[in-house]
Design a protein around this motif. Structure first.
Motif, PDB file in Angstrom:
ATOM      1  N   LEU A   1       1.079  -1.099   0.055  1.00 36.13           N
ATOM      2  CA  LEU A   1      -0.457   0.105  -0.235  1.00 36.13           C
ATOM      3  C   LEU A   1       0.768   1.173  -0.137  1.00 36.13           C
ATOM      4  N   GLN A   2       0.506   2.169   0.120  1.00 36.04           N
ATOM      5  CA  GLN A   2       0.885   3.454  -0.072  1.00 36.04           C
ATOM      6  C   GLN A   2       2.067   3.755   1.290  1.00 36.04           C
ATOM      7  N   GLY A   3       2.647   4.360   1.612  1.00 39.30           N
ATOM      8  CA  GLY A   3       3.663   3.769   2.392  1.00 39.30           C
ATOM      9  C   GLY A   3       4.669   2.892   2.802  1.00 39.30           C
ATOM     10  N   HIS A   4       4.194   1.500   2.040  1.00 35.60           N
ATOM     11  CA  HIS A   4       5.412   1.181   2.545  1.00 35.60           C
ATOM     12  C   HIS A   4       6.466   1.104   0.869  1.00 35.60           C
ATOM     13  N   LEU A   5       8.305   0.889   1.823  1.00 36.25           N
ATOM     14  CA  LEU A   5       8.687   1.617   1.678  1.00 36.25           C
ATOM     15  C   LEU A   5       9.698   0.611  -0.385  1.00 36.25           C
ATOM     16  N   LEU A   6       8.378  -0.080  -0.463  1.00 36.34           N
ATOM     17  CA  LEU A   6       8.375  -0.820  -2.031  1.00 36.34           C
ATOM     18  C   LEU A   6       7.293  -1.182  -2.782  1.00 36.34           C
ATOM     19  N   VAL A   7       7.251  -1.677  -3.880  1.00 35.94           N
ATOM     20  CA  VAL A   7       6.478  -1.795  -5.021  1.00 35.94           C
ATOM     21  C   VAL A   7       6.027  -3.387  -5.120  1.00 35.94           C
ATOM     22  N   GLY A   8       4.846  -4.281  -5.005  1.00 42.09           N
ATOM     23  CA  GLY A   8       4.822  -4.953  -4.944  1.00 42.09           C
ATOM     24  C   GLY A   8       4.031  -6.213  -3.921  1.00 42.09           C
ATOM     25  N   GLU A   9       4.037  -6.913  -4.778  1.00 39.31           N
ATOM     26  CA  GLU A   9       3.137  -8.568  -3.609  1.00 39.31           C
ATOM     27  C   GLU A   9       4.070  -9.531  -3.476  1.00 39.31           C
ATOM     28  N   GLU A  10       3.781 -10.052  -2.481  1.00 44.91           N
ATOM     29  CA  GLU A  10       4.387 -11.914  -1.332  1.00 44.91           C
ATOM     30  C   GLU A  10       3.465 -12.638  -0.974  1.00 44.91           C
ATOM     31  N   ARG A  11       3.521 -14.114  -1.533  1.00 47.15           N
ATOM     32  CA  ARG A  11       2.515 -15.090  -1.450  1.00 47.15           C
ATOM     33  C   ARG A  11       3.063 -16.240  -0.811  1.00 47.15           C
ATOM     34  N   PHE A  12       2.699 -16.142   0.706  1.00 47.44           N
ATOM     35  CA  PHE A  12       3.334 -17.467   1.440  1.00 47.44           C
ATOM     36  C   PHE A  12       2.237 -19.061   1.706  1.00 47.44           C
ATOM     37  N   SER A  13       2.910 -19.575   1.322  1.00 44.14           N
ATOM     38  CA  SER A  13       2.022 -20.458   0.829  1.00 44.14           C
ATOM     39  C   SER A  13       2.452 -22.217   1.028  1.00 44.14           C
ATOM     40  N   VAL A  14       1.655 -23.332   1.172  1.00 47.31           N
ATOM     41  CA  VAL A  14       1.483 -24.384   1.835  1.00 47.31           C
ATOM     42  C   VAL A  14       1.527 -25.907   1.023  1.00 47.31           C
ATOM     43  N   GLN A  15       2.101 -26.410   0.272  1.00 45.20           N
ATOM     44  CA  GLN A  15       2.087 -27.683  -0.631  1.00 45.20           C
ATOM     45  C   GLN A  15       1.986 -29.010  -0.143  1.00 45.20           C
ATOM     46  N   TRP A  16       0.789 -29.411  -0.216  1.00 47.42           N
ATOM     47  CA  TRP A  16       1.248 -30.958   0.034  1.00 47.42           C
ATOM     48  C   TRP A  16       1.317 -31.901  -1.327  1.00 47.42           C
ATOM     49  N   ASP A  17       1.886 -32.576  -2.416  1.00 48.95           N
ATOM     50  CA  ASP A  17       2.073 -32.605  -3.083  1.00 48.95           C
ATOM     51  C   ASP A  17       1.654 -34.617  -3.490  1.00 48.95           C
ATOM     52  N   GLU A  18       1.459 -34.832  -4.113  1.00 50.18           N
ATOM     53  CA  GLU A  18       1.057 -36.641  -4.126  1.00 50.18           C
ATOM     54  C   GLU A  18       1.801 -37.283  -3.759  1.00 50.18           C
ATOM     55  N   ASP A  19       3.398 -37.012  -3.673  1.00 49.16           N
ATOM     56  CA  ASP A  19       4.702 -38.478  -2.986  1.00 49.16           C
ATOM     57  C   ASP A  19       4.342 -37.395  -1.527  1.00 49.16           C
ATOM     58  N   ASP A  20       3.422 -36.674  -0.919  1.00 47.82           N
ATOM     59  CA  ASP A  20       3.154 -36.801   0.825  1.00 47.82           C
ATOM     60  C   ASP A  20       4.038 -36.171   1.148  1.00 47.82           C
ATOM     61  N   ARG A  21       4.809 -35.052   0.097  1.00 53.83           N
ATOM     62  CA  ARG A  21       5.654 -34.283   1.328  1.00 53.83           C
ATOM     63  C   ARG A  21       4.991 -33.083   1.026  1.00 53.83           C
ATOM     64  N   VAL A  22       5.433 -32.693   1.864  1.00 56.40           N
ATOM     65  CA  VAL A  22       4.600 -31.131   2.299  1.00 56.40           C
ATOM     66  C   VAL A  22       5.444 -29.794   2.693  1.00 56.40           C
ATOM     67  N   TRP A  23       5.541 -28.985   1.492  1.00 54.48           N
ATOM     68  CA  TRP A  23       6.473 -27.646   1.306  1.00 54.48           C
ATOM     69  C   TRP A  23       5.806 -26.231   2.108  1.00 54.48           C
TER      70      TRP A  23
END
Length: 219
Positions: free
Chosen positions: A147-169
């Protein structure tokens, strides 16, 4: 590029953070880019397009473990902002993860504290809407725009993923460029600290999930 800057001489209180987000204004980046962080960080076309527009891409991905318990713990951790379990940066852990919610990332690089306002641009929950990517059992994530007032311009994602090999990332993916003269002048340091944050955020998630797993499995 001067713009606003939200400072606090002590660790920011909830009231200070609320005041910051209330007067921050709208997104400070092009609306056509909203939701872009939801795309695959491995997409070469996406990377090239962002780079051409002057954005720095920052990404970290780490294996948290395997199985449904690990995934449940990882999703809960993201929902309670455990990825910000750092001494020098935090988000109020009571902040609900929902589209449109405003919040502050509070950073204490030097003195004083800097409050950087963001807004959650989207929430992607595969338990509500099945994931489109092949080989994925379940996933959860959200992306926040500056938002206006942030030192940067952009976007950030935080995510978790459970794949078919049973691994969690766990993955953090962002694109950004300077929005203030301070971040423009100190750009090499800003990018260095972004990389540090991504690495430390991943380490915080591994530590939290590892610490919680025995408590669940021993029940």
């Amino acid at each position: 590029m001067a713009g606003k800057l939200f400072l606090s001489w002590t660790r920011p209180t909830q009231e200070q953070q609320q005041n910051c987000t209330a007067i921050a204004g709208g997104f400070n980046y092009n609306t056509t880019l909203q939701g872009t962080s939801a795309l695959s960080a491995e997409d070469k076309i996406l990377q090239d397009n962002l780079a051409k527009n002057g954005f720095f891409i920052n990404r970290a991905r780490v294996l948290l473990g395997t199985g449904s318990i690990t995934y449940a713990l990882a999703k809960s951790a993201v929902l309670t902002w455990r990825q910000f379990g750092l001494k020098w940066a935090f988000v109020d852990p009571q902040t609900p993860v929902e589209k449109g919610r405003r919040f502050c990332v509070c950073v204490n690089e030097f003195f004083p504290w800097v409050m950087m306002p963001l807004q959650i641009a989207y929430v992607a929950d595969a338990s509500i809407q099945p994931p489109s990517a092949a080989g994925i059992k379940d996933s959860f994530g959200f992306g926040s725009g500056t938002l206006q007032g942030h030192l940067l311009v952009g976007e950030e994602r935080f995510s978790v993923q459970w794949d078919e090999d049973d691994r969690v990332w766990y993955e953090i993916f962002s694109f950004s460029k300077p929005a203030h003269i301070i971040s423009a002048i100190g750009l090499p340091y800003v990018r260095f600290r972004q990389k540090c944050f991504a690495r430390q955020s991943a380490e915080a998630m591994v530590k939290h999930v590892s610490a919680q797993k025995p408590k669940i499995e021993d029940i």
